[in-house]
Design an enzyme around this catalytic site. Structure first.
Site, short mmCIF file in Angstrom:
data_model
loop_
_atom_site.label_atom_id
_atom_site.label_comp_id
_atom_site.label_asym_id
_atom_site.label_seq_id
_atom_site.Cartn_x
_atom_site.Cartn_y
_atom_site.Cartn_z
N LYS A 128 0.83 -1.21 0.00
CA LYS A 128 0.00 0.00 0.00
C LYS A 128 0.86 1.26 0.00
O LYS A 128 0.64 2.18 -0.76
CB LYS A 128 -0.89 0.07 1.25
CG LYS A 128 -1.87 -1.05 1.43
CD LYS A 128 -2.71 -0.84 2.68
CE LYS A 128 -1.91 -0.86 3.98
NZ LYS A 128 -1.28 -2.15 4.30
N ARG A 142 11.39 -1.94 10.99
CA ARG A 142 10.33 -1.47 11.87
C ARG A 142 10.14 -2.40 13.07
O ARG A 142 10.23 -3.60 12.93
CB ARG A 142 9.02 -1.35 11.10
CG ARG A 142 8.75 0.05 10.60
CD ARG A 142 7.64 0.10 9.59
NE ARG A 142 6.40 -0.51 10.04
CZ ARG A 142 5.29 -0.51 9.31
NH1 ARG A 142 5.28 0.08 8.11
NH2 ARG A 142 4.20 -1.10 9.75
N ARG A 202 11.99 -5.84 4.63
CA ARG A 202 11.63 -4.43 4.48
C ARG A 202 12.56 -3.54 5.29
O ARG A 202 12.93 -3.85 6.41
CB ARG A 202 10.20 -4.17 4.94
CG ARG A 202 9.95 -2.66 5.00
CD ARG A 202 8.53 -2.28 5.02
NE ARG A 202 7.82 -2.80 6.17
CZ ARG A 202 6.51 -2.68 6.31
NH1 ARG A 202 5.80 -2.11 5.37
NH2 ARG A 202 5.93 -3.16 7.37
N ARG A 243 -0.66 -9.04 13.07
CA ARG A 243 -1.22 -7.98 12.22
C ARG A 243 -2.08 -8.56 11.11
O ARG A 243 -3.11 -8.00 10.75
CB ARG A 243 -0.08 -7.13 11.62
CG ARG A 243 0.51 -6.15 12.63
CD ARG A 243 1.88 -5.68 12.23
NE ARG A 243 1.92 -4.94 10.98
CZ ARG A 243 3.03 -4.72 10.28
NH1 ARG A 243 4.19 -5.18 10.72
NH2 ARG A 243 2.98 -4.05 9.17
N ARG A 299 -9.44 1.47 8.45
CA ARG A 299 -9.00 0.12 8.75
C ARG A 299 -10.04 -0.65 9.52
O ARG A 299 -9.83 -1.81 9.84
CB ARG A 299 -7.78 0.24 9.62
CG ARG A 299 -6.56 -0.45 9.08
CD ARG A 299 -5.54 -0.25 10.18
NE ARG A 299 -4.36 -0.98 9.95
CZ ARG A 299 -3.32 -0.52 9.26
NH1 ARG A 299 -3.38 0.65 8.68
NH2 ARG A 299 -2.26 -1.24 9.17
P1 AP5 Z 1 4.93 -1.64 1.86
O1 AP5 Z 1 4.62 -0.74 0.70
O2 AP5 Z 1 5.75 -1.11 2.96
O3 AP5 Z 1 3.56 -2.30 2.38
P2 AP5 Z 1 2.35 -1.71 3.20
O4 AP5 Z 1 1.12 -2.32 2.62
O5 AP5 Z 1 2.43 -0.22 3.28
O6 AP5 Z 1 2.66 -2.39 4.59
P3 AP5 Z 1 2.64 -1.83 6.07
O7 AP5 Z 1 3.35 -2.80 6.95
O8 AP5 Z 1 3.11 -0.41 6.09
O9 AP5 Z 1 1.14 -1.91 6.35
P4 AP5 Z 1 0.48 -1.96 7.70
O10 AP5 Z 1 -0.92 -1.82 7.25
O11 AP5 Z 1 0.74 -3.10 8.55
O12 AP5 Z 1 1.21 -0.78 8.51
P5 AP5 Z 1 0.83 0.73 8.81
O13 AP5 Z 1 2.04 1.53 8.82
O14 AP5 Z 1 -0.32 1.16 7.98
O15 AP5 Z 1 5.61 -2.96 1.28
C1 AP5 Z 1 6.04 -4.00 2.13
C2 AP5 Z 1 7.42 -4.52 1.71
O16 AP5 Z 1 7.32 -5.16 0.44
C3 AP5 Z 1 8.46 -3.42 1.50
O17 AP5 Z 1 9.72 -3.90 1.86
C4 AP5 Z 1 8.40 -3.12 0.02
O18 AP5 Z 1 9.62 -2.59 -0.47
C5 AP5 Z 1 8.11 -4.50 -0.55
N1 AP5 Z 1 7.28 -4.46 -1.76
C6 AP5 Z 1 6.28 -3.57 -2.05
N2 AP5 Z 1 5.72 -3.85 -3.25
C7 AP5 Z 1 6.37 -4.96 -3.70
C8 AP5 Z 1 6.23 -5.77 -4.88
N3 AP5 Z 1 5.31 -5.50 -5.82
N4 AP5 Z 1 7.04 -6.85 -5.00
C9 AP5 Z 1 7.98 -7.14 -4.04
N5 AP5 Z 1 8.16 -6.42 -2.92
C10 AP5 Z 1 7.36 -5.35 -2.76
O19 AP5 Z 1 0.30 0.58 10.31
C11 AP5 Z 1 1.16 0.20 11.37
C12 AP5 Z 1 0.39 0.17 12.67
O20 AP5 Z 1 -0.14 1.49 12.96
C13 AP5 Z 1 -0.84 -0.75 12.68
O21 AP5 Z 1 -0.49 -2.07 12.97
C14 AP5 Z 1 -1.69 -0.06 13.76
O22 AP5 Z 1 -1.23 -0.40 15.03
C15 AP5 Z 1 -1.43 1.42 13.53
N6 AP5 Z 1 -2.41 2.01 12.60
C16 AP5 Z 1 -2.13 2.60 11.40
N7 AP5 Z 1 -3.25 3.03 10.81
C17 AP5 Z 1 -4.28 2.72 11.66
C18 AP5 Z 1 -5.70 2.88 11.60
N8 AP5 Z 1 -6.30 3.46 10.55
N9 AP5 Z 1 -6.42 2.42 12.65
C19 AP5 Z 1 -5.85 1.86 13.71
N10 AP5 Z 1 -4.52 1.64 13.83
C20 AP5 Z 1 -3.73 2.07 12.81
MG MG Z 2 2.82 1.14 4.84
#
Ligand code: AP5
Ligand code: MG
Ligand code: ZN
Length: 214
Positions: free
Chosen positions: A13, A160, A127, A171, A88
């Site tokens: 994402k 991270r 990552r 997660r 979410r």
């Molecule tokens: P990446 O682009 O980093 O993936 P992502 O979908 O952004 O993954 P996240 O871990 O950031 O999502 P998340 O939803 O768990 O975390 P968030 O920060 O939102 O890609 C992943 C890896 O793959 C990278 O290394 C990338 O380089 C690689 N990659 C990408 N595309 C690729 C491809 N096509 N092929 C190969 N490799 C590829 O949330 C973190 C925490 O914050 C949550 O757990 C929660 O506690 C809190 N939080 C955030 N938002 C909310 C909310 N709205 N409500 C409640 N809690 C929240």
């Molecule tokens: Mg992300």
């Protein structure tokens, strides 16, 4: 253009949202990045959010919604934005829907980046994230030009805290339980689009731009 990115943790994402933001000159808004920045700066919000994030749980809706609504009310969001990691939960989606309808506006697309759980566990351990600008890299798939350094802003890349295997599994469980129902929510609103997130990142992006420009 107002876009929501859906998908499991690690689906890509953030990677795609950044590419969309660069291409269409709209802000990339990641609630995860906002929380991590607050953790890094030791703010009260950061300390509260960290309690949940480190366990792989969701930060309570009340707190998250307030942060997001403040952010999208800023001037730079007038021409649109791409939301990454919000909403979410169904209650978050309902609040967003209500607020946006009240100002006579709408979300144009909810894009689901679809990646099976097996691929995700493998991706996360490789990552590396920049806590300054939110960019993400992968040691094998998307390596930075200089090891350990962000291509975008030159700061240090880190693993991270919530990317340990056990936390990733938690997660994923939280995602299936609380976030996946949004797919049906946005299908009913006729704005859901699904892309195959297992492809190369440029191919995923091509699939997304084809949708946005159709
Ligand atoms: P990446 O682009 O980093 O993936 P992502 O979908 O952004 O993954 P996240 O871990 O950031 O999502 P998340 O939803 O768990 O975390 P968030 O920060 O939102 O890609 C992943 C890896 O793959 C990278 O290394 C990338 O380089 C690689 N990659 C990408 N595309 C690729 C491809 N096509 N092929 C190969 N490799 C590829 O949330 C973190 C925490 O914050 C949550 O757990 C929660 O506690 C809190 N939080 C955030 N938002 C909310 C909310 N709205 N409500 C409640 N809690 C929240
Ligand atoms: Mg992300
Ligand atoms: Zn950076």
């Amino acid at each position: 253009m107002k876009i929501i990115m859906l998908g499991a943790p690690g689906a890509g994402k953030g990677t795609q949202a950044q590419m969309i933001a660069d291409q269409y000159k709209i802000p990339h808004i990641s609630t995860g990045d906002i929380f991590r920045e607050n953790v890094k700066n030791g703010t009260e919000l950061g300390m509260e959010a960290k309690k949940y994030m480190d366990k792989g749980e969701l930060v309570p809706d009340e707190l998250t919604v307030r942060i997001l609504l403040d952010r999208v009310a800023k001037d730079d969001c007038r021409n649109g934005y791409v939301l990454d990691g919000f909403p979410r939960t169904i209650p978050q989606a309902e609040v967003l829907d209500k607020e946006i309808t009240e100002i006579g506006d709408k979300i144009d697309y909810a894009i689901d980046v679809d990646v099976p759980d097996e691929n995700i566990i493998r991706r996360m351990s490789g990552r590396r994230a920049c806590l300054s600008c939110g960019s993400t890299f992968h040691v094998e798939h998307i390596p930075p030009k200089q090891e350990g350094i962000c291509d975008r802003c030159g700061k240090e890349l880190v693993l991270r805290d919530d990317d340990r295997e056990e936390t990733v599994k938690n997660r994923l469980g939280v995602y299936h339980e609380q976030t996946q129902p949004l797919i049906e929510f946005y299908t009913k609103k006729n704005i859901l689009k699904t892309v195959d997130g297992t492809q190369d990142m440029q191919d995923v992006f091509a699939a997304i731009t084809a949708i946005l420009e159709s």
